[in-house]
Design a protein around this motif. Structure first.
Motif, short mmCIF file in Angstrom:
data_model
loop_
_atom_site.label_atom_id
_atom_site.label_comp_id
_atom_site.label_asym_id
_atom_site.label_seq_id
_atom_site.Cartn_x
_atom_site.Cartn_y
_atom_site.Cartn_z
N ALA A 11 1.98 -5.19 16.36
CA ALA A 11 2.51 -3.97 15.74
C ALA A 11 2.30 -2.77 16.66
CB ALA A 11 1.83 -3.72 14.41
N THR A 12 3.14 -1.79 16.48
CA THR A 12 2.97 -0.49 17.13
C THR A 12 2.78 0.54 16.04
OG1 THR A 12 5.32 0.09 17.11
CG2 THR A 12 4.52 -1.20 19.01
N ILE A 13 2.39 1.72 16.42
CA ILE A 13 2.17 2.79 15.44
C ILE A 13 3.47 3.10 14.69
CG2 ILE A 13 2.57 4.75 16.97
CD1 ILE A 13 -0.26 4.40 14.36
N GLU A 14 4.61 2.81 15.30
CA GLU A 14 5.89 3.02 14.63
C GLU A 14 6.07 2.10 13.42
OE1 GLU A 14 5.74 2.76 18.08
OE2 GLU A 14 5.93 4.93 18.38
N ASP A 15 5.28 1.02 13.36
CA ASP A 15 5.35 0.08 12.25
C ASP A 15 4.45 0.48 11.08
OD1 ASP A 15 7.07 -1.75 13.64
OD2 ASP A 15 5.31 -2.45 14.76
N LEU A 16 3.64 1.50 11.28
CA LEU A 16 2.63 1.87 10.28
C LEU A 16 3.22 2.08 8.89
CD1 LEU A 16 -0.29 2.73 9.55
CD2 LEU A 16 0.33 5.03 10.31
N GLU A 17 4.22 2.91 8.77
CA GLU A 17 4.77 3.21 7.44
C GLU A 17 5.36 1.96 6.78
OE1 GLU A 17 7.76 6.16 4.99
OE2 GLU A 17 7.38 6.58 7.11
N ALA A 18 6.05 1.13 7.55
CA ALA A 18 6.63 -0.09 6.98
C ALA A 18 5.54 -1.03 6.48
CB ALA A 18 7.51 -0.78 8.02
N VAL A 19 4.44 -1.13 7.20
CA VAL A 19 3.32 -1.99 6.77
C VAL A 19 2.72 -1.44 5.47
CG1 VAL A 19 0.96 -2.73 7.36
CG2 VAL A 19 2.80 -2.92 9.05
N PHE A 46 -5.42 5.31 5.55
CA PHE A 46 -6.26 4.13 5.66
C PHE A 46 -5.76 3.19 6.75
CE2 PHE A 46 -7.09 -0.32 4.63
CZ PHE A 46 -8.48 -0.31 4.63
N PHE A 47 -4.47 2.87 6.71
CA PHE A 47 -3.93 1.91 7.68
C PHE A 47 -3.89 2.48 9.10
CE2 PHE A 47 -2.75 -0.64 4.04
CZ PHE A 47 -2.80 -1.93 4.53
N ALA A 48 -3.83 3.79 9.25
CA ALA A 48 -3.93 4.38 10.59
C ALA A 48 -5.28 4.01 11.20
CB ALA A 48 -3.74 5.89 10.54
N GLY A 49 -6.33 4.02 10.38
CA GLY A 49 -7.64 3.58 10.85
C GLY A 49 -7.66 2.11 11.19
N VAL A 50 -7.00 1.30 10.38
CA VAL A 50 -6.91 -0.14 10.66
C VAL A 50 -6.19 -0.36 11.99
CG1 VAL A 50 -5.90 -2.33 9.89
CG2 VAL A 50 -6.99 -0.80 8.22
N SER A 52 -6.04 1.58 14.47
CA SER A 52 -6.83 2.04 15.62
C SER A 52 -8.01 1.12 15.92
CB SER A 52 -7.32 3.47 15.38
OG SER A 52 -8.31 3.51 14.37
N ARG A 53 -8.50 0.37 14.92
CA ARG A 53 -9.68 -0.48 15.11
C ARG A 53 -9.36 -1.96 15.28
NH1 ARG A 53 -10.83 2.38 10.58
NH2 ARG A 53 -10.78 0.51 9.29
N CYS A 54 -8.16 -2.36 14.93
CA CYS A 54 -7.84 -3.79 14.88
C CYS A 54 -6.57 -4.09 15.68
CB CYS A 54 -7.59 -4.23 13.43
SG CYS A 54 -8.98 -3.98 12.33
N THR A 55 -6.41 -5.36 15.97
CA THR A 55 -5.12 -5.84 16.43
C THR A 55 -4.31 -6.14 15.17
OG1 THR A 55 -6.06 -6.81 18.41
CG2 THR A 55 -3.92 -7.68 17.69
N VAL A 56 -3.12 -5.61 15.10
CA VAL A 56 -2.26 -5.82 13.93
C VAL A 56 -1.01 -6.56 14.40
CG1 VAL A 56 -0.98 -4.74 12.05
CG2 VAL A 56 -3.12 -3.70 12.86
N LEU A 57 -0.71 -7.65 13.72
CA LEU A 57 0.51 -8.39 13.98
C LEU A 57 1.46 -8.17 12.82
CD1 LEU A 57 -0.98 -11.82 15.13
CD2 LEU A 57 -0.27 -9.89 16.56
N VAL A 58 2.74 -8.13 13.10
CA VAL A 58 3.74 -8.05 12.05
C VAL A 58 4.71 -9.21 12.20
CG1 VAL A 58 3.62 -5.56 11.65
CG2 VAL A 58 5.18 -6.43 13.38
N ALA A 59 5.18 -9.70 11.07
CA ALA A 59 6.23 -10.71 11.04
C ALA A 59 7.50 -10.00 10.60
CB ALA A 59 5.87 -11.83 10.06
#
Length: 74
Positions: A11-19, A46-50, A52-59
């Motif tokens: 994921a990129t920060i551009e995916d934040l709102e969709a997640v 909350f998810f902005a913090g996630v 920044s601290r984690c690797t996030v994958l999106v399908a």
């Protein structure tokens, strides 16, 4: 790739709102008996913090995010 194929990518920060919107939707539809405790705006913080601290994958299926996973060491 056909329209029904699922693609997993980081994921990129551009995916934040969709997640966040997906997370909210899943809670509303899968657990309708639970109260919604947080707004979309609170979820974004909350998810902005996630992110920044984690690797996030999106399908993604087509152009839509249909799943996500966040992980980190430890």
């Amino acid at each position: 790739m056909s329209g029904n194929d699922v693609c997993v990518r980081e994921a990129t920060i551009e995916d934040l709102e969709a997640v966040v919107r997906l997370h909210h939707h899943v809670l509303e539809t899968s657990l309708p008996y639970l109260p919604i405790l947080h707004t979309i705006e609170e979820g974004l913080v909350f998810f902005a913090g996630v992110f920044s601290r984690c690797t996030v994958l999106v399908a993604r299926e087509g152009g839509t995010i249909v799943g996500y996973c966040a992980y980190r060491d430890g």
